[in-house]
Scaffold this motif. Sequence first.
Motif, PDB file in Angstrom:
ATOM      1  N   GLY A  39      18.484 -40.453 -38.214  1.00 51.69           N
ATOM      2  CA  GLY A  39      18.167 -40.817 -36.841  1.00 51.69           C
ATOM      3  C   GLY A  39      19.383 -41.235 -36.029  1.00 51.69           C
ATOM      4  N   ARG A  40      20.478 -41.567 -36.691  1.00 55.27           N
ATOM      5  CA  ARG A  40      21.709 -41.974 -36.008  1.00 55.27           C
ATOM      6  C   ARG A  40      22.556 -40.749 -35.713  1.00 55.27           C
ATOM      7  NH1 ARG A  40      24.368 -46.323 -39.853  1.00 55.27           N
ATOM      8  NH2 ARG A  40      26.015 -46.185 -38.315  1.00 55.27           N
ATOM      9  N   SER A  41      22.988 -40.615 -34.495  1.00 57.15           N
ATOM     10  CA  SER A  41      23.777 -39.469 -34.075  1.00 57.15           C
ATOM     11  C   SER A  41      25.056 -39.350 -34.910  1.00 57.15           C
ATOM     12  CB  SER A  41      24.140 -39.611 -32.593  1.00 57.15           C
ATOM     13  OG  SER A  41      24.914 -38.519 -32.186  1.00 57.15           O
ATOM     14  N   GLY A  42      25.265 -38.174 -35.480  1.00 58.01           N
ATOM     15  CA  GLY A  42      26.468 -37.900 -36.266  1.00 58.01           C
ATOM     16  C   GLY A  42      26.387 -38.338 -37.716  1.00 58.01           C
ATOM     17  N   TYR A  43      25.284 -38.979 -38.112  1.00 58.18           N
ATOM     18  CA  TYR A  43      25.133 -39.480 -39.480  1.00 58.18           C
ATOM     19  C   TYR A  43      24.187 -38.585 -40.279  1.00 58.18           C
ATOM     20  CZ  TYR A  43      27.676 -43.794 -38.685  1.00 58.18           C
ATOM     21  OH  TYR A  43      28.664 -44.707 -38.433  1.00 58.18           O
ATOM     22  N   PHE A  44      24.499 -38.483 -41.578  1.00 55.08           N
ATOM     23  CA  PHE A  44      23.729 -37.618 -42.470  1.00 55.08           C
ATOM     24  C   PHE A  44      23.466 -38.315 -43.794  1.00 55.08           C
ATOM     25  CE2 PHE A  44      26.059 -35.041 -39.547  1.00 55.08           C
ATOM     26  CZ  PHE A  44      25.209 -33.978 -39.249  1.00 55.08           C
ATOM     27  N   ASP A  45      22.341 -37.959 -44.407  1.00 51.55           N
ATOM     28  CA  ASP A  45      22.129 -38.263 -45.814  1.00 51.55           C
ATOM     29  C   ASP A  45      22.737 -37.096 -46.568  1.00 51.55           C
ATOM     30  OD1 ASP A  45      20.772 -40.640 -45.342  1.00 51.55           O
ATOM     31  OD2 ASP A  45      18.810 -39.681 -45.361  1.00 51.55           O
ATOM     32  N   VAL A  46      23.602 -37.402 -47.521  1.00 55.27           N
ATOM     33  CA  VAL A  46      24.318 -36.377 -48.279  1.00 55.27           C
ATOM     34  C   VAL A  46      23.773 -36.347 -49.701  1.00 55.27           C
ATOM     35  CG1 VAL A  46      26.549 -35.681 -49.218  1.00 55.27           C
ATOM     36  CG2 VAL A  46      26.402 -36.593 -46.886  1.00 55.27           C
ATOM     37  N   TYR A  47      23.234 -35.217 -50.080  1.00 60.07           N
ATOM     38  CA  TYR A  47      22.750 -35.011 -51.443  1.00 60.07           C
ATOM     39  C   TYR A  47      23.869 -34.351 -52.224  1.00 60.07           C
ATOM     40  CZ  TYR A  47      18.122 -36.148 -49.716  1.00 60.07           C
ATOM     41  OH  TYR A  47      17.053 -36.805 -49.171  1.00 60.07           O
ATOM     42  N   GLN A  48      24.473 -35.104 -53.132  1.00 61.83           N
ATOM     43  CA  GLN A  48      25.535 -34.583 -53.997  1.00 61.83           C
ATOM     44  C   GLN A  48      24.853 -34.078 -55.259  1.00 61.83           C
ATOM     45  OE1 GLN A  48      28.896 -34.167 -53.572  1.00 61.83           O
ATOM     46  NE2 GLN A  48      28.762 -33.117 -55.511  1.00 61.83           N
ATOM     47  N   VAL A  49      24.810 -32.777 -55.434  1.00 61.66           N
ATOM     48  CA  VAL A  49      24.022 -32.166 -56.499  1.00 61.66           C
ATOM     49  C   VAL A  49      24.901 -31.876 -57.715  1.00 61.66           C
ATOM     50  CG1 VAL A  49      22.468 -30.271 -57.090  1.00 61.66           C
ATOM     51  CG2 VAL A  49      22.550 -31.144 -54.724  1.00 61.66           C
ATOM     52  N   LYS A  50      24.424 -32.322 -58.863  1.00 57.83           N
ATOM     53  CA  LYS A  50      25.078 -32.037 -60.144  1.00 57.83           C
ATOM     54  C   LYS A  50      24.046 -31.409 -61.071  1.00 57.83           C
ATOM     55  CE  LYS A  50      29.057 -33.978 -59.154  1.00 57.83           C
ATOM     56  NZ  LYS A  50      30.174 -33.113 -58.825  1.00 57.83           N
ATOM     57  N   LYS A  51      24.512 -30.592 -61.992  1.00 59.24           N
ATOM     58  CA  LYS A  51      23.593 -29.903 -62.901  1.00 59.24           C
ATOM     59  C   LYS A  51      23.333 -30.675 -64.194  1.00 59.24           C
ATOM     60  CE  LYS A  51      27.305 -27.193 -64.868  1.00 59.24           C
ATOM     61  NZ  LYS A  51      27.845 -25.868 -65.132  1.00 59.24           N
ATOM     62  N   PHE A  52      23.903 -31.850 -64.349  1.00 59.82           N
ATOM     63  CA  PHE A  52      23.812 -32.595 -65.598  1.00 59.82           C
ATOM     64  C   PHE A  52      22.362 -33.000 -65.880  1.00 59.82           C
ATOM     65  CE2 PHE A  52      27.923 -34.273 -63.613  1.00 59.82           C
ATOM     66  CZ  PHE A  52      28.629 -33.134 -63.971  1.00 59.82           C
ATOM     67  N   ALA A  53      21.862 -32.618 -67.058  1.00 59.27           N
ATOM     68  CA  ALA A  53      20.458 -32.857 -67.379  1.00 59.27           C
ATOM     69  C   ALA A  53      20.245 -33.714 -68.625  1.00 59.27           C
ATOM     70  CB  ALA A  53      19.741 -31.519 -67.553  1.00 59.27           C
ATOM     71  N   VAL A  54      21.329 -34.134 -69.261  1.00 61.11           N
ATOM     72  CA  VAL A  54      21.213 -35.020 -70.428  1.00 61.11           C
ATOM     73  C   VAL A  54      22.130 -36.213 -70.191  1.00 61.11           C
ATOM     74  CG1 VAL A  54      20.578 -33.206 -72.067  1.00 61.11           C
ATOM     75  CG2 VAL A  54      22.971 -33.718 -71.701  1.00 61.11           C
ATOM     76  N   ASN A  55      22.054 -37.207 -71.055  1.00 63.13           N
ATOM     77  CA  ASN A  55      22.861 -38.413 -70.849  1.00 63.13           C
ATOM     78  C   ASN A  55      24.288 -38.063 -70.450  1.00 63.13           C
ATOM     79  OD1 ASN A  55      21.222 -40.599 -70.982  1.00 63.13           O
ATOM     80  ND2 ASN A  55      21.420 -40.851 -73.195  1.00 63.13           N
ATOM     81  N   LEU A  56      24.790 -38.786 -69.475  1.00 61.36           N
ATOM     82  CA  LEU A  56      26.110 -38.496 -68.921  1.00 61.36           C
ATOM     83  C   LEU A  56      27.218 -38.861 -69.898  1.00 61.36           C
ATOM     84  CD1 LEU A  56      25.564 -39.941 -65.332  1.00 61.36           C
ATOM     85  CD2 LEU A  56      25.340 -37.565 -66.084  1.00 61.36           C
ATOM     86  N   ASP A  57      28.150 -37.940 -70.086  1.00 58.19           N
ATOM     87  CA  ASP A  57      29.327 -38.257 -70.890  1.00 58.19           C
ATOM     88  C   ASP A  57      30.447 -38.705 -69.946  1.00 58.19           C
ATOM     89  OD1 ASP A  57      30.653 -35.929 -69.865  1.00 58.19           O
ATOM     90  OD2 ASP A  57      29.956 -34.718 -71.559  1.00 58.19           O
ATOM     91  N   ASP A  58      31.582 -39.091 -70.504  1.00 57.30           N
ATOM     92  CA  ASP A  58      32.683 -39.614 -69.690  1.00 57.30           C
ATOM     93  C   ASP A  58      33.200 -38.584 -68.688  1.00 57.30           C
ATOM     94  OD1 ASP A  58      32.530 -42.094 -70.878  1.00 57.30           O
ATOM     95  OD2 ASP A  58      34.140 -41.692 -72.323  1.00 57.30           O
ATOM     96  N   ASN A  59      33.263 -37.316 -69.095  1.00 57.58           N
ATOM     97  CA  ASN A  59      33.734 -36.263 -68.197  1.00 57.58           C
ATOM     98  C   ASN A  59      32.782 -36.097 -67.003  1.00 57.58           C
ATOM     99  OD1 ASN A  59      35.339 -33.988 -67.323  1.00 57.58           O
ATOM    100  ND2 ASN A  59      33.702 -32.699 -68.139  1.00 57.58           N
ATOM    101  N   GLN A  60      31.496 -36.107 -67.259  1.00 56.67           N
ATOM    102  CA  GLN A  60      30.522 -35.971 -66.183  1.00 56.67           C
ATOM    103  C   GLN A  60      30.576 -37.176 -65.245  1.00 56.67           C
ATOM    104  OE1 GLN A  60      27.245 -35.417 -68.869  1.00 56.67           O
ATOM    105  NE2 GLN A  60      27.197 -33.197 -68.528  1.00 56.67           N
TER     106      GLN A  60
END
Length: 133
Positions: A39-60
Amino acid sequence: PPDLIEQIVAVLLGNRKAQAFRIRPSQGDGGLDVLVPTGRSGYFDVYQVKKFAVNLDDNQKRQIIESLKRAVETHNDPSNRFLIETWLLTLPLDPTREQYKWLLDEAADLKVPFKVEWRGLSFLEVLQQTTLR
């Protein structure tokens, strides 16, 4: 292809919110994957998409933090046209309490100037179900 999950999420969000749009992956994408105007001019919700589907390792985890750092740099860049209201880590993995705390602690350490949230498998399943109806 590696960015298929990003394409799918962009389509699902676009079906739910017509203003949603995807920034194609590139060297200079600024850590922005799928954007939805707020609703705020110039502002966005940003969805940062990752494909990780199991517990996150250090690299992820490193990849997630690098994306968050790029988003902060983009947000703070005066020439940027995409100000971030909320940065949403979006992946087919619901967080554990410890993982969610890790993400919020990392955001606090980076002094992120916007909200940070996690959208996991449950969120993606609801997106898919509401799109199929």
